[in-house]
Design a protein around this motif. Structure first.
Motif, PDB file in Angstrom:
ATOM      1  N   ASN A 244       0.923  -1.525   0.130  1.00 29.27           N
ATOM      2  CA  ASN A 244      -0.087   0.163  -0.194  1.00 29.27           C
ATOM      3  C   ASN A 244       0.783   1.047   0.072  1.00 29.27           C
ATOM      4  OD1 ASN A 244       1.308  -0.331   2.827  1.00 29.27           O
ATOM      5  ND2 ASN A 244      -1.130   0.412   3.452  1.00 29.27           N
ATOM      6  N   VAL A 245       2.154   0.977  -0.311  1.00 31.22           N
ATOM      7  CA  VAL A 245       3.437   2.200   0.012  1.00 31.22           C
ATOM      8  C   VAL A 245       3.828   2.412  -1.872  1.00 31.22           C
ATOM      9  CG1 VAL A 245       5.475   2.781   0.702  1.00 31.22           C
ATOM     10  CG2 VAL A 245       3.999   0.919   2.010  1.00 31.22           C
ATOM     11  N   THR A 246       3.593   3.332  -1.825  1.00 33.60           N
ATOM     12  CA  THR A 246       3.623   4.316  -3.502  1.00 33.60           C
ATOM     13  C   THR A 246       4.853   5.357  -3.023  1.00 33.60           C
ATOM     14  OG1 THR A 246       1.470   3.930  -4.385  1.00 33.60           O
ATOM     15  CG2 THR A 246       3.544   5.240  -4.822  1.00 33.60           C
ATOM     16  N   VAL A 247       6.155   5.283  -3.584  1.00 34.92           N
ATOM     17  CA  VAL A 247       7.008   5.574  -3.996  1.00 34.92           C
ATOM     18  C   VAL A 247       7.109   6.935  -4.230  1.00 34.92           C
ATOM     19  CG1 VAL A 247       9.372   6.420  -3.100  1.00 34.92           C
ATOM     20  CG2 VAL A 247       8.523   4.104  -1.651  1.00 34.92           C
ATOM     21  N   CYS A 248       7.448   7.970  -3.775  1.00 33.03           N
ATOM     22  CA  CYS A 248       7.219   8.866  -5.272  1.00 33.03           C
ATOM     23  C   CYS A 248       9.357  10.177  -5.409  1.00 33.03           C
ATOM     24  CB  CYS A 248       6.712  10.274  -5.313  1.00 33.03           C
ATOM     25  SG  CYS A 248       4.483  10.056  -5.326  1.00 33.03           S
ATOM     26  N   ASP A 249       9.988   9.896  -6.460  1.00 31.93           N
ATOM     27  CA  ASP A 249      11.116   9.845  -5.797  1.00 31.93           C
ATOM     28  C   ASP A 249      11.359  12.009  -6.484  1.00 31.93           C
ATOM     29  OD1 ASP A 249      10.788  10.230  -8.563  1.00 31.93           O
ATOM     30  OD2 ASP A 249      12.129   8.521  -8.917  1.00 31.93           O
ATOM     31  N   PHE A 250      10.576  12.913  -5.925  1.00 28.89           N
ATOM     32  CA  PHE A 250      10.908  14.533  -6.325  1.00 28.89           C
ATOM     33  C   PHE A 250       9.620  15.281  -5.248  1.00 28.89           C
ATOM     34  CE2 PHE A 250       7.375  12.456  -8.639  1.00 28.89           C
ATOM     35  CZ  PHE A 250       6.079  12.835  -7.753  1.00 28.89           C
ATOM     36  N   ALA A 251      10.054  15.929  -5.552  1.00 25.76           N
ATOM     37  CA  ALA A 251       9.774  17.184  -3.906  1.00 25.76           C
ATOM     38  C   ALA A 251       8.596  17.437  -4.337  1.00 25.76           C
ATOM     39  CB  ALA A 251      11.096  18.065  -3.220  1.00 25.76           C
ATOM     40  N   LEU A 252       7.843  18.370  -3.678  1.00 24.98           N
ATOM     41  CA  LEU A 252       6.216  18.347  -3.990  1.00 24.98           C
ATOM     42  C   LEU A 252       6.713  20.403  -3.737  1.00 24.98           C
ATOM     43  CD1 LEU A 252       3.798  16.443  -2.304  1.00 24.98           C
ATOM     44  CD2 LEU A 252       5.088  16.722  -4.804  1.00 24.98           C
ATOM     45  N   GLY A 253       6.250  21.198  -5.028  1.00 26.92           N
ATOM     46  CA  GLY A 253       6.999  22.712  -4.546  1.00 26.92           C
ATOM     47  C   GLY A 253       5.314  23.505  -5.098  1.00 26.92           C
ATOM     48  N   THR A 254       5.409  24.435  -5.839  1.00 30.41           N
ATOM     49  CA  THR A 254       5.373  25.147  -6.455  1.00 30.41           C
ATOM     50  C   THR A 254       4.637  25.044  -7.800  1.00 30.41           C
ATOM     51  OG1 THR A 254       6.150  27.452  -6.654  1.00 30.41           O
ATOM     52  CG2 THR A 254       4.672  26.750  -4.315  1.00 30.41           C
ATOM     53  N   GLU A 255       5.347  24.649  -8.136  1.00 30.27           N
ATOM     54  CA  GLU A 255       5.824  24.559  -9.623  1.00 30.27           C
ATOM     55  C   GLU A 255       6.365  23.230 -10.202  1.00 30.27           C
ATOM     56  OE1 GLU A 255       7.863  27.620 -11.868  1.00 30.27           O
ATOM     57  OE2 GLU A 255       9.023  27.820  -9.826  1.00 30.27           O
ATOM     58  N   ASP A 256       6.087  22.868 -11.751  1.00 28.83           N
ATOM     59  CA  ASP A 256       7.482  21.719 -12.174  1.00 28.83           C
ATOM     60  C   ASP A 256       8.483  22.382 -12.324  1.00 28.83           C
ATOM     61  OD1 ASP A 256       5.505  20.746 -11.895  1.00 28.83           O
ATOM     62  OD2 ASP A 256       4.536  19.658 -14.003  1.00 28.83           O
ATOM     63  N   LYS A 257      10.001  21.829 -11.350  1.00 33.39           N
ATOM     64  CA  LYS A 257      10.655  22.825 -12.680  1.00 33.39           C
ATOM     65  C   LYS A 257      12.871  21.683 -11.682  1.00 33.39           C
ATOM     66  CE  LYS A 257      12.101  25.246  -8.629  1.00 33.39           C
ATOM     67  NZ  LYS A 257      11.865  26.931  -7.704  1.00 33.39           N
ATOM     68  N   THR A 258      12.900  22.047 -12.198  1.00 38.17           N
ATOM     69  CA  THR A 258      14.468  20.915 -11.007  1.00 38.17           C
ATOM     70  C   THR A 258      15.108  22.183 -10.936  1.00 38.17           C
ATOM     71  OG1 THR A 258      15.654  21.581 -13.208  1.00 38.17           O
ATOM     72  CG2 THR A 258      15.312  19.365 -13.709  1.00 38.17           C
ATOM     73  N   ASP A 259      15.737  21.643  -9.433  1.00 38.18           N
ATOM     74  CA  ASP A 259      16.555  22.556  -8.296  1.00 38.18           C
ATOM     75  C   ASP A 259      17.624  21.769  -7.730  1.00 38.18           C
ATOM     76  OD1 ASP A 259      17.184  24.119  -7.133  1.00 38.18           O
ATOM     77  OD2 ASP A 259      15.237  25.429  -6.721  1.00 38.18           O
ATOM     78  N   TYR A 260      18.438  22.272  -7.029  1.00 36.65           N
ATOM     79  CA  TYR A 260      19.201  21.405  -6.406  1.00 36.65           C
ATOM     80  C   TYR A 260      19.181  21.283  -5.036  1.00 36.65           C
ATOM     81  CZ  TYR A 260      22.203  21.329 -10.303  1.00 36.65           C
ATOM     82  OH  TYR A 260      22.354  21.650 -11.681  1.00 36.65           O
ATOM     83  N   ILE A 261      19.237  20.141  -4.156  1.00 34.79           N
ATOM     84  CA  ILE A 261      19.429  20.365  -2.341  1.00 34.79           C
ATOM     85  C   ILE A 261      20.515  20.466  -1.715  1.00 34.79           C
ATOM     86  CG2 ILE A 261      19.225  17.601  -2.755  1.00 34.79           C
ATOM     87  CD1 ILE A 261      16.882  17.980  -0.573  1.00 34.79           C
TER      88      ILE A 261
ATOM     89  N   THR B   9       1.677  25.523   0.418  1.00 35.97           N
ATOM     90  CA  THR B   9       1.118  26.703  -0.997  1.00 35.97           C
ATOM     91  C   THR B   9       1.035  25.650  -2.532  1.00 35.97           C
ATOM     92  OG1 THR B   9       2.317  28.698  -0.821  1.00 35.97           O
ATOM     93  CG2 THR B   9       1.785  28.470  -3.472  1.00 35.97           C
ATOM     94  N   GLY B  10       2.040  24.844  -2.577  1.00 36.00           N
ATOM     95  CA  GLY B  10       1.724  23.970  -3.627  1.00 36.00           C
ATOM     96  C   GLY B  10       0.360  22.872  -3.360  1.00 36.00           C
ATOM     97  N   LEU B  11       0.263  22.494  -2.264  1.00 36.04           N
ATOM     98  CA  LEU B  11      -1.022  21.704  -2.160  1.00 36.04           C
ATOM     99  C   LEU B  11      -2.563  22.668  -1.645  1.00 36.04           C
ATOM    100  CD1 LEU B  11       1.057  19.103   0.480  1.00 36.04           C
ATOM    101  CD2 LEU B  11       0.052  18.752  -1.864  1.00 36.04           C
ATOM    102  N   ALA B  12      -2.505  23.797  -1.943  1.00 33.05           N
ATOM    103  CA  ALA B  12      -3.693  24.462  -0.973  1.00 33.05           C
ATOM    104  C   ALA B  12      -5.180  24.067  -1.888  1.00 33.05           C
ATOM    105  CB  ALA B  12      -3.580  26.143  -1.685  1.00 33.05           C
TER     106      ALA B  12
ATOM    107  N   LEU C 296      -1.282  30.235   5.134  1.00 28.47           N
ATOM    108  CA  LEU C 296      -0.642  28.698   4.061  1.00 28.47           C
ATOM    109  C   LEU C 296      -1.613  27.323   4.237  1.00 28.47           C
ATOM    110  CD1 LEU C 296       3.076  28.828   5.110  1.00 28.47           C
ATOM    111  CD2 LEU C 296       1.884  29.011   2.933  1.00 28.47           C
ATOM    112  N   PHE C 297      -2.553  27.582   5.017  1.00 24.94           N
ATOM    113  CA  PHE C 297      -3.195  26.785   5.721  1.00 24.94           C
ATOM    114  C   PHE C 297      -5.083  26.906   4.925  1.00 24.94           C
ATOM    115  CE2 PHE C 297      -0.076  26.145   8.224  1.00 24.94           C
ATOM    116  CZ  PHE C 297       0.292  25.126   8.452  1.00 24.94           C
ATOM    117  N   PRO C 298      -5.636  26.325   4.792  1.00 20.92           N
ATOM    118  CA  PRO C 298      -7.084  26.593   4.995  1.00 20.92           C
ATOM    119  C   PRO C 298      -7.841  27.440   5.817  1.00 20.92           C
ATOM    120  CG  PRO C 298      -6.167  23.682   4.582  1.00 20.92           C
ATOM    121  CD  PRO C 298      -5.161  24.401   5.107  1.00 20.92           C
ATOM    122  N   ASP C 299      -9.149  27.637   6.311  1.00 19.43           N
ATOM    123  CA  ASP C 299      -9.321  28.405   6.950  1.00 19.43           C
ATOM    124  C   ASP C 299      -9.900  27.558   8.007  1.00 19.43           C
ATOM    125  OD1 ASP C 299      -9.781  30.117   5.735  1.00 19.43           O
ATOM    126  OD2 ASP C 299     -11.640  30.649   4.689  1.00 19.43           O
ATOM    127  N   ASN C 300      -9.911  28.030   9.179  1.00 18.11           N
ATOM    128  CA  ASN C 300     -10.950  27.090  10.317  1.00 18.11           C
ATOM    129  C   ASN C 300      -9.388  26.289  10.831  1.00 18.11           C
ATOM    130  OD1 ASN C 300     -13.454  28.758  10.808  1.00 18.11           O
ATOM    131  ND2 ASN C 300     -14.142  27.747   9.524  1.00 18.11           N
TER     132      ASN C 300
END
Length: 309
Positions: A128-145, A203-206, A237-241
């Motif tokens: 029941n586990v799905t591994v996703c090899d990317f980060a989550l953010g506000t847009e699709d792009k490449t960056d550095y960690i 923000t990306g998951l609003a 950054l969070f929903p209301d209430n």
């Protein structure tokens, strides 16, 4: 011989074993690998890496948080999904696989995400586990960690780093788009541990957070405080209430309570310096939809303990 000592089930604490290891290892050592079992999954752990060492020492790191999330999911009806954003060594992923119907683990560091996939593929009970090899953010792009510390949990996309810090190119995806593409439903709880990248993840998951209204556990530090523009800025950054809580470090961070997984939560005060409410200057906060009832405590003090407010 030393590896056998660390793996063999001797009637002594793992904290003592780690103390022996620290004294016997050459100072130039960069890793020390042992075989271990965690949540029914066989894996290797590097005892010189902070997150993996914590799994070895306590049979699960941050057990107060794990048990809080477990107890919260137990209050909910129907199938539930858990998002582990910044999965690292899989501490939360593998534990929550026993308590959530589906777990999605997001880890952009290639060596760590590959390790997670190998463990999942080798164990049918982690189906029941799905591994996703990317980060989550506000847009699709490449960056550095970048390395900003001495362990795999101290790598950040945005925090200040030395000019010669090790950098790894990673993929970042827009959070709401990923949730739609993966068909993720019934999100009950989310854990975010991304070393300062929390505002961009939120923000990306609003849209997702507004639709599912999950409980969210996330890191809070003095560095994060500067990015929020005050408590009102953080709440936006969070929903209301949504209401905000924190773990009582006296009930959660003591060694024996970390091992037992006890927790106590109480309302969060933004004006308090982080080093007052959390060991090491990093607190774990809980954002809870107002209509939900979260477990407040499972703390039972030992007879010799006295706790003061």
């Amino acid at each position: 011989m030393l590896k056998q000592f660390m793996e063999f089930p001797l009637p002594i604490s793992r904290k003592l074993k780690l103390s022996v290891l620290k004294r016997m290892l050459p100072p130039e050592s960069t890793e020390f690998i042992v075989d271990a079992t965690y949540c029914g999954a066989h894996m290797t752990l590097d005892l010189l890496d902070g997150p993996q060492r914590a799994i070895y020492q306590h049979d699960g790191a941050e057990k107060f948080m794990l048990h809080f999330l477990r107890d919260y999911l137990r209050t909910l009806p129907g199938p539930q999904t858990f998002l582990d954003i910044g999965a690292n060594a899989g501490n939360h992923t593998f534990f929550m696989a026993d308590h959530a119907d589906r777990v999605f683990a997001f880890e952009p560091q290639h060596s760590l995400s590959s390790r997670l996939k190998d463990i999942v593929n080798a164990h049918p009970h982690l189906g029941n586990v799905t591994v996703c090899d990317f980060a989550l953010g506000t847009e699709d792009k490449t960056d550095y960690i970048y390395d900003v510390g001495k362990c795999s949990g101290a790598r950040s996309i945005i925090r200040n780093h030395a000019d010669d810090a090790v950098a790894e190119e990673i993929s970042i995806r827009h959070g709401d788009t990923v949730v739609r593409e993966l068909g993720i439903e019934s999100i009950a709880a989310v854990k975010i541990d991304v070393e300062g990248y929390e505002p961009l993840v939120l923000t990306g998951l609003a849209e997702t957070l507004d639709k599912h209204r999950p409980v969210i556990v996330f890191e809070h530090s003095e560095a994060n405080r500067d990015s929020y523009d005050g408590f009102e800025g953080m709440k936006k950054l969070f929903p209301d209430n949504y209401d905000f809580f924190q773990f009582d470090r006296r009930g959660a961070y003591r060694y024996h309570n970390a091992r037992r997984g006890f927790y106590t939560v109480f309302p969060f005060r933004y004006d308090q310096p982080v080093n007052i409410i959390a060991t090491g200057g990093v607190a774990n906060l809980i954002a809870c939809p107002r209509e939900a009832a979260i477990p407040q405590t499972n703390f039972t003090p030992w007879p010799f303990e006295t706790r003061k407010r």
